[in-house]
Structures are given as C-alpha cells and as structure tokens.
Design an enzyme around this catalytic site. Structure first.
Site, PDB file in Angstrom:
ATOM      1  N   HIS A  63     -18.085   0.205 -13.327  1.00  0.00           N
ATOM      2  CA  HIS A  63     -18.063   1.204 -14.446  1.00  0.00           C
ATOM      3  C   HIS A  63     -18.493   2.555 -14.246  1.00  0.00           C
ATOM      4  O   HIS A  63     -18.333   3.427 -15.038  1.00  0.00           O
ATOM      5  CB  HIS A  63     -19.204   0.487 -15.680  1.00  0.00           C
ATOM      6  CG  HIS A  63     -20.524   0.629 -15.372  1.00  0.00           C
ATOM      7  ND1 HIS A  63     -21.181  -0.084 -14.806  1.00  0.00           N
ATOM      8  CD2 HIS A  63     -21.476   1.928 -15.375  1.00  0.00           C
ATOM      9  CE1 HIS A  63     -22.664  -0.054 -14.723  1.00  0.00           C
ATOM     10  NE2 HIS A  63     -22.711   1.359 -14.850  1.00  0.00           N
ATOM     11  N   ASP A  74     -18.353  -6.287 -11.927  1.00  0.00           N
ATOM     12  CA  ASP A  74     -18.574  -4.908 -11.967  1.00  0.00           C
ATOM     13  C   ASP A  74     -18.954  -4.115 -10.679  1.00  0.00           C
ATOM     14  O   ASP A  74     -20.045  -3.336 -10.650  1.00  0.00           O
ATOM     15  CB  ASP A  74     -20.022  -4.578 -13.159  1.00  0.00           C
ATOM     16  CG  ASP A  74     -20.238  -3.252 -13.436  1.00  0.00           C
ATOM     17  OD1 ASP A  74     -18.935  -2.461 -13.438  1.00  0.00           O
ATOM     18  OD2 ASP A  74     -21.119  -2.753 -13.902  1.00  0.00           O
ATOM     19  N   SER A 112     -26.922   3.640 -11.780  1.00  0.00           N
ATOM     20  CA  SER A 112     -26.089   2.498 -11.800  1.00  0.00           C
ATOM     21  C   SER A 112     -25.247   2.836 -10.324  1.00  0.00           C
ATOM     22  O   SER A 112     -24.642   3.921  -9.944  1.00  0.00           O
ATOM     23  CB  SER A 112     -24.809   2.822 -12.699  1.00  0.00           C
ATOM     24  OG  SER A 112     -25.353   2.057 -13.978  1.00  0.00           O
TER      25      SER A 112
END
Length: 500
Positions: free
Chosen positions: A141, A171, A248
């Site tokens: 993402h 992911d 992230s």
C-alpha cells in the site's frame, strides 16, 4: 496516496498506515519553537544559569546498571539498523473530469465540463534494505498506484526506485534501486520471538525520517481481516512500539538488530499511535520476498483441502478424538492432499515438526511453501497417529475455483475466473458460475441450459460458488416460491424460473 481504514469493533478501527500527503509546514502540539531570541521555560521549574549544569547522579539507593544496559542495547540497535532503513516518496497522477453542473450554476474553478484534468498526489512510507545490490522490502500500500518512486537513504542520498513485484494478499512489495553499496538488514526468526520481548521500530512517521521507537511484543498470530478485505494472508505480530502514518514498510527488529517484522497497520481512534500496532512477521514476508526477486511474482503451494477449526462443534460433528490441531473438512479429488491419502475428518496436528493450532496458521504455512515442495504432516485419524508426505502443487485461480465448483440441478459448475471465462469465450466477467457439463434427464437439460452458459444471479444475488446457488434454491423451495435465475449465453441475457 490516501490512508485506508477498516473498522474492527466499536469505535476502534484498524488503519493500514498509508501515505502522508505533504505540502504545508505545520506546528504541532508538543513541538517547541526554535525562534531566535525566544525564551524557553519549563512550567513549574527554574532554568539554571549558564555553567550551573552538573553531572547527573543517581538518587540514593538507585541502581541504574540494568537501565543503562537497556539504553545501550537500544542505541546499538538504532546505530546498526539506520543504514538499512529508507524513506520512500511516491507520486501518483490521477485523471479527473470536470463535472456537469445543473442549469443556472457557474463553473467556479473554470474547468471545462467533461474535460479530463491531471491531479498529482504525493505520499511517503518506509522500507528496509534486504540485499546490498539494491533490493528493498516495503508494504504494497506504500507503492500501490505510484507513477514515481524516490528512495532516500540514511546518508542523505536519493535514488529512483522501481517496483519489482507486489503481493496484495500479504500487503508486501519489493522495490529496486541502482546502488550496490547498501547495508542489508539481517533477517531474524519471528517464530522464536515471544510476547514480552523488546522490539524497536524505525521509519518515517509523519515524514520524520530515521525515527526510532521502542516497545514490546504484545501479541502474536493476530488476524484482523485488514488485508484484502479479510481474504489476505495475516499472522501479525502486535507491538506497543509507537507506529504512525509513514512507518509503513519500515522494520520491526529485536535487540540483536535482526528484522522480525514489517510495520503495516495500527488500531486507533485518532489515526495516530494508540499503542496497538501490527507488523507482518518475516516468517510470512521472507518467502514472498524471495519469490518476487526470483520470479517477479509470488508462487504459492497448494494442498487441495478445505480447513476448519477444532472446537466443540466439530469435535461432536466429526467425532474427533483430539482437541488440538486443524480439521480437514474436504479434499479435492486428484489434488495433493487426496494423492497423499488425507481424508475428511483427519486432524493435522503438525507440519514439518511445527505444531498447527489454527486453520489460518496452516493456510499461511502451506501458502508460504513453493510449488513442488514436500511437507510432512502429522495427522490424528480417529485417535490414531499417522504421518504422510505431501507434494504441493501451485495455487492458481483455476485450482482455487474448484473449491467453489459442484453440481446443481444436474449442471456441473465452476466459478468465473479470468481463465475459465476466456476458455468459454467471455470477457469482463466478474462473477457467476459457468456450466461445464449437463447430465441427461436433469433439470438443467429439461430447462434448456447449455455448456458454456453462465448462471450470474439467483434470487437477485450474484453467485461465486455452486454451494451458494444450492443454498438459495433450497431456501426458495422451502418457502414454496419460484426463484428467478439470470443466465448469460454469449451476448444474450436469459431468465429462468426454477420452481422445484
């Protein structure tokens, strides 16, 4: 790139740590101004004059040895890992069209009606170097939809990045830069880490690169339904190390400086750290990383069996003789589990010596093995211990579709996939069941159905499995009501009414 939220329970939500759109300098609570001439003060305390600061000494009875050792450990991990951590800046261009306005309204922004306009979005995430020749592991993402990637290193240098491969089901993504002097992180053993162990998170929260936070492992084997709307592979490590948007793709490491996880999501009411963060363990990320580097995509093993929990209901229903393991609910004919002699009602207690506690854990482990790999399964069959060896096949859309295949009304059905649709001459099909065979004298033959027809809806509901169609027809039959079924045949749409 916008943040993505998934509600978990009540007011709490799980947030995949997406990009931070920048473009303005903000003052934030808790930040001290650094204006020339400004007078700093600490409320309730006096500020010593110049030269009055002395050497800090422990209070009577204090032993700071253990605390200083822990502080040294954190400092050593930070110094070791910083060269392996990067910031990833992304740019994405979206095409938007001017909206048509109702009569009497003026076009405020002077965008011609219906004319496409380009809109650029920027974002930021983190990554960890995994090979000295420029391979970087991050979250899918972070880079999803990006047209440009810029990777910034701890030495201040920048380089263009390109996406080698992505895996939305975990992911994860792999990015490559043209540098061969990089310091890779050492991969650790995430299976060995325990609840209560210290960990350190490093990344670029809110654009603040090379930020280091510390905490402990708060939980393991967390499944939150965050990835792929619940259909992805999840086995999160939970930590209370502060993780925020921009973290992230950054590393979660143990006190030996070994990578144990990739920071991915948080649970929060505010969107900032609330002490509940989730990281993808390297036991799950490692095989994905290797497969992407070797193949450009992820190839997963396939067992050919549907799995379920061992609980009070299944113990009674299957007359199980064990209370631990993973239940084999069904086996596909001709697939690896069937070829190895595995039967419905068997309980898998271990694979390759690893105890299997949940069906999600077993699903993840099988998928982490490459096609052609051999696994040793420990089984409980009616209280008798067995061992079988299984040679895995490759997990593809075609073999996965067989879990949704079956026979209804005398018609053999398979779910629509890109491959099955192409085989029968269809394009742009998203759901439905394709008829691959019809039995003589069946309801399907009587009502004029043909091989290649697509049963798209029943009772107004889109279909994805033969079992779903069977349940809908049974319910209408129970209510003694006819069921309307829509059929696609080539470019025609047909309606069939099932009355029995």
């Amino acid at each position: 790139m916008p943040n993505t939220w998934k509600h978990i329970s009540g007011a709490l939500g799980a947030m995949i740590l997406g990009s931070l759109v920048t473009g303005a300098v903000m003052t934030m609570p808790g930040f001290m101004r650094n204006d020339p001439g400004a007078q700093d003060a600490v409320v309730g305390q006096s500020v010593p004059a110049a030269g009055q600061f002395g050497q800090a000494t422990p209070l009577p009875g204090q032993n700071l040895g253990a605390a200083q050792d822990l502080s040294t450990a954190f400092r050593n991990v930070a110094n070791l890992m910083r060269p392996s951590v990067v910031s990833i800046n992304t740019k994405a261009t979206q095409i938007v069209r001017g909206q048509r306005l109702p009569p009497g309204f003026e076009q405020f922004f002077n965008i011609p009606e219906g004319q496409p306009q380009r809109r650029e979005e920027s974002g930021m995430g983190s990554g960890v170097i995994v090979r000295s020749d420029g391979y970087i592991l991050t979250n899918n993402h972070v880079v999803e939809g990006a047209d440009e990637l810029e990777v910034e290193f701890s030495d201040g240098k920048k380089a263009a990045g390109r996406i080698i491969g992505t895996d939305p089901q975990t992911d994860l993504a792999v990015v490559k830069v043209d540098r061969d002097d990089l310091k890779p992180a050492q991969l650790g053993n995430s299976d060995a880490i325990q609840v209560g162990d210290w960990v350190v998170a490093i990344g670029s929260p809110f654009g603040l690169d090379q930020t280091v936070t510390a905490g402990i492992i708060s939980g393991k084997n967390r499944i939150r339904g965050i990835i792929g709307d619940g259909a992805g592979f999840e086995d999160f490590l939970q930590t209370d190390a502060a993780i925020n948007p921009g973290n992230s793709g950054g590393p979660l490491v143990n006190l030996r400086g070994e990578l144990v996880g990739i920071n991915t999501a948080i649970m929060s009411r505010s969107g900032s750290s609330a002490g509940i963060g989730f990281a993808i363990p390297v036991s799950l990320a490692g095989p994905v990383l290797n497969s992407i580097i070797e193949n450009g995509t992820v190839r997963r093993g396939f067992l050919g069996a549907s799995l379920g929990p061992v609980n009070e209901k299944t113990i009674e229903g299957y007359d199980l003789k064990t209370t631990r393991g993973v239940l084999i609910e069904s086996v596909l004919e001709g697939m690896p589990a069937d070829q190895a002699g595995i039967q419905p009602g068997d309980v898998v207690t271990a694979i390759d010596g690893r105890p299997m506690k949940t069906h999600a854990q077993m699903r993840n482990y099988v998928a982490s093995r490459p096609p052609g790999a051999q696994m040793l399964l420990d089984l409980d069959r009616g209280g008798k211990a067995l061992q079988v060896r299984v040679d895995l096949k490759e997990r593809t859309e075609e073999v996965m579709a067989q879990f949704g295949s079956g026979e209804v009304m005398g018609a053999e059905l398979v779910p629509v996939t890109e491959a099955t649709a192409r085989k029968y001459g269809y394009q742009n099909l998203e759901d439905g069941l394709i008829i691959t065979g019809i039995k003589d004298g069946s309801i399907a033959e009587r009502d004029g159905l043909e091989v290649g027809d697509v049963i798209q809806t029943a009772g107004g509901l889109p279909l994805s499995s033969a079992r779903q169609l069977e349940v809908i027809l049974e319910e209408y039959k129970r209510q003694q009501q006819p069921c309307r079924v829509t059929i696609r045949r080539g470019n025609q749409m047909l309606l069939m009414v099932v009355r029995e």
